[in-house]
Motif scaffolding. Structure first.
Motif, PDB file in Angstrom:
ATOM      1  N   LEU A 114       0.735  -1.006  -0.047  1.00 57.16           N
ATOM      2  CA  LEU A 114      -0.138   0.065   0.028  1.00 57.16           C
ATOM      3  C   LEU A 114       0.815   1.201  -0.065  1.00 57.16           C
ATOM      4  N   ALA A 115       1.949   1.229   0.741  1.00 60.93           N
ATOM      5  CA  ALA A 115       2.824   2.400   0.882  1.00 60.93           C
ATOM      6  C   ALA A 115       3.485   2.606  -0.660  1.00 60.93           C
ATOM      7  N   ILE A 116       3.840   1.396  -1.205  1.00 61.74           N
ATOM      8  CA  ILE A 116       4.492   1.563  -2.661  1.00 61.74           C
ATOM      9  C   ILE A 116       3.282   2.077  -3.546  1.00 61.74           C
ATOM     10  N   PHE A 117       2.163   1.622  -3.316  1.00 62.21           N
ATOM     11  CA  PHE A 117       0.979   2.115  -4.414  1.00 62.21           C
ATOM     12  C   PHE A 117       0.496   3.704  -4.210  1.00 62.21           C
ATOM     13  N   ALA A 118       0.749   4.036  -2.757  1.00 62.35           N
ATOM     14  CA  ALA A 118       0.491   5.369  -2.595  1.00 62.35           C
ATOM     15  C   ALA A 118       1.563   6.227  -3.093  1.00 62.35           C
ATOM     16  N   GLU A 119       2.666   5.853  -3.065  1.00 63.80           N
ATOM     17  CA  GLU A 119       3.914   6.551  -3.987  1.00 63.80           C
ATOM     18  C   GLU A 119       3.976   6.564  -5.423  1.00 63.80           C
ATOM     19  N   VAL A 120       3.307   5.444  -6.013  1.00 60.07           N
ATOM     20  CA  VAL A 120       3.092   5.432  -7.463  1.00 60.07           C
ATOM     21  C   VAL A 120       1.761   6.396  -7.782  1.00 60.07           C
ATOM     22  N   VAL A 121       0.737   6.419  -7.188  1.00 61.02           N
ATOM     23  CA  VAL A 121      -0.319   7.451  -7.356  1.00 61.02           C
ATOM     24  C   VAL A 121       0.320   8.869  -7.175  1.00 61.02           C
ATOM     25  N   ALA A 122       1.167   9.119  -6.129  1.00 57.85           N
ATOM     26  CA  ALA A 122       1.680  10.745  -6.023  1.00 57.85           C
ATOM     27  C   ALA A 122       2.708  10.870  -7.185  1.00 57.85           C
ATOM     28  N   CYS A 123       3.445   9.959  -7.714  1.00 56.09           N
ATOM     29  CA  CYS A 123       4.092   9.954  -8.797  1.00 56.09           C
ATOM     30  C   CYS A 123       3.436  10.384 -10.017  1.00 56.09           C
ATOM     31  N   LEU A 124       2.189   9.499 -10.370  1.00 54.79           N
ATOM     32  CA  LEU A 124       1.521  10.158 -11.556  1.00 54.79           C
ATOM     33  C   LEU A 124       0.981  11.149 -11.470  1.00 54.79           C
ATOM     34  N   PHE A 125       0.313  11.604 -10.195  1.00 59.27           N
ATOM     35  CA  PHE A 125      -0.170  12.844 -10.141  1.00 59.27           C
ATOM     36  C   PHE A 125       0.833  14.125 -10.546  1.00 59.27           C
ATOM     37  N   ALA A 126       2.151  13.803 -10.044  1.00 60.49           N
ATOM     38  CA  ALA A 126       3.024  14.707 -10.157  1.00 60.49           C
ATOM     39  C   ALA A 126       3.347  14.976 -11.819  1.00 60.49           C
ATOM     40  N   GLY A 127       3.423  13.633 -12.342  1.00 62.40           N
ATOM     41  CA  GLY A 127       3.989  13.698 -13.824  1.00 62.40           C
ATOM     42  C   GLY A 127       2.921  14.314 -14.749  1.00 62.40           C
ATOM     43  N   ILE A 128       1.643  13.708 -14.510  1.00 63.22           N
ATOM     44  CA  ILE A 128       0.552  14.361 -15.248  1.00 63.22           C
ATOM     45  C   ILE A 128      -0.120  15.755 -14.973  1.00 63.22           C
ATOM     46  N   ILE A 129      -0.313  15.977 -13.708  1.00 67.49           N
ATOM     47  CA  ILE A 129      -0.770  17.387 -13.296  1.00 67.49           C
ATOM     48  C   ILE A 129       0.280  18.225 -13.391  1.00 67.49           C
ATOM     49  N   LEU A 130       1.403  18.069 -12.581  1.00 64.61           N
ATOM     50  CA  LEU A 130       2.274  19.176 -12.267  1.00 64.61           C
ATOM     51  C   LEU A 130       3.292  19.410 -13.461  1.00 64.61           C
ATOM     52  N   VAL A 131       3.948  18.285 -13.916  1.00 61.50           N
ATOM     53  CA  VAL A 131       5.034  18.459 -15.081  1.00 61.50           C
ATOM     54  C   VAL A 131       4.090  18.577 -16.368  1.00 61.50           C
ATOM     55  N   TYR A 132       3.378  17.528 -16.873  1.00 56.11           N
ATOM     56  CA  TYR A 132       2.544  17.825 -18.178  1.00 56.11           C
ATOM     57  C   TYR A 132       1.654  19.092 -18.032  1.00 56.11           C
ATOM     58  N   GLY A 133       0.914  19.207 -17.146  1.00 54.64           N
ATOM     59  CA  GLY A 133      -0.179  20.438 -17.187  1.00 54.64           C
ATOM     60  C   GLY A 133       0.542  21.604 -16.946  1.00 54.64           C
ATOM     61  N   GLY A 134       1.719  21.520 -16.088  1.00 51.35           N
ATOM     62  CA  GLY A 134       2.672  22.647 -15.628  1.00 51.35           C
ATOM     63  C   GLY A 134       3.220  23.300 -17.011  1.00 51.35           C
ATOM     64  N   MET A 135       3.720  22.139 -17.637  1.00 52.14           N
ATOM     65  CA  MET A 135       4.312  22.710 -18.830  1.00 52.14           C
ATOM     66  C   MET A 135       3.443  23.459 -20.036  1.00 52.14           C
ATOM     67  N   GLN A 136       2.448  22.871 -19.805  1.00 54.34           N
ATOM     68  CA  GLN A 136       1.088  23.431 -20.960  1.00 54.34           C
ATOM     69  C   GLN A 136       0.923  24.827 -20.468  1.00 54.34           C
ATOM     70  N   ILE A 137       0.571  25.196 -19.134  1.00 54.07           N
ATOM     71  CA  ILE A 137       0.156  26.330 -18.639  1.00 54.07           C
ATOM     72  C   ILE A 137       1.429  27.355 -18.636  1.00 54.07           C
ATOM     73  N   THR A 138       2.544  26.890 -18.588  1.00 55.07           N
ATOM     74  CA  THR A 138       3.754  27.594 -18.532  1.00 55.07           C
ATOM     75  C   THR A 138       3.910  28.125 -20.015  1.00 55.07           C
ATOM     76  N   SER A 139       3.819  27.240 -20.741  1.00 58.29           N
ATOM     77  CA  SER A 139       4.150  27.566 -22.252  1.00 58.29           C
ATOM     78  C   SER A 139       2.820  28.624 -22.704  1.00 58.29           C
ATOM     79  N   LEU A 140       1.777  28.554 -22.331  1.00 58.71           N
ATOM     80  CA  LEU A 140       0.490  29.272 -22.930  1.00 58.71           C
ATOM     81  C   LEU A 140       0.631  30.760 -22.071  1.00 58.71           C
ATOM     82  N   ALA A 141       1.339  30.947 -21.072  1.00 59.28           N
ATOM     83  CA  ALA A 141       1.554  32.268 -19.970  1.00 59.28           C
ATOM     84  C   ALA A 141       2.754  32.938 -20.520  1.00 59.28           C
ATOM     85  N   MET A 142       3.595  32.357 -21.274  1.00 54.57           N
ATOM     86  CA  MET A 142       4.653  33.167 -21.676  1.00 54.57           C
ATOM     87  C   MET A 142       4.366  34.334 -22.360  1.00 54.57           C
TER      88      MET A 142
END
Length: 167
Positions: free
Chosen positions: A87-115
């Motif tokens: 369960l601890a590893i599963f929780a870390e995988v979920v956190a990793c997916l959130f970081a990758g999809i929302i923060l990295v991918y979404g963050g790059m999209q909004i950053t490039s739009l806001a430039m």
């Protein structure tokens, strides 16, 4: 891995702490200019709001590294060691997916739009301030990978009274 974690912790503490100190100084400056000089400083108010976002996101990365995110352990505490580890590893995988999809991918999209948009008082591209989204996402991914490795090899003791503390 401990060295990488130590370096990341030190850098994040300096950046988040520096953001906080700058916010305090700028807020004092705002009060001074508004009530003493009778000429409010608009640029400092805008910068404080962006620094707050930086401090919050970098601070949340520190929490991810410490495995200090909120949890409700009532069921997990009753499970065996193997289930706790899974369960601890599963929780870390979920956190990793959130970081990758929302923060990295979404963050790059909004950053490039806001430039292409400029801040009203500072006159710099808003995207410069949004760079913290993918940056904190990458840091979170690094931390979650470190956490997964340390959970898997037993470096992080899941049976300790305080979850997430190293053995």
């Amino acid at each position: 891995m401990k060295q990488l974690r130590k370096i990341l912790n030190a850098v994040l503490n300096v950046l988040a702490g520096g953001s906080f100190l700058a916010m305090v100084a700028l807020t004092c400056w705002q009060v001074f200019t508004r009530y003493v000089l009778k000429n409010p400083s608009s640029w400092s108010e805008e910068l404080v709001s962006y620094l707050f976002a930086w401090m919050s996101l970098l601070g949340s990365s520190i929490v991810v590294g410490e495995r200090g995110h909120m949890n409700i352990p009532i069921l997990v505490d009753k499970m065996g060691h193997g289930a706790k580890k899974a369960l601890a590893i599963f929780a870390e995988v979920v956190a990793c997916l959130f970081a990758g999809i929302i923060l990295v991918y979404g963050g790059m999209q909004i950053t490039s739009l806001a430039m292409g948009q400029m801040t009203s008082s500072l006159g710099v591209p808003i995207g410069i301030f949004y760079i913290v989204l993918p940056l904190s996402g990458v840091i979170n991914i690094v931390y979650t990978i470190l956490n997964i490795v340390e959970i898997a090899n037993g470096t992080i003791n899941l049976d300790a009274p305080e979850e997430g503390k190293e053995a």
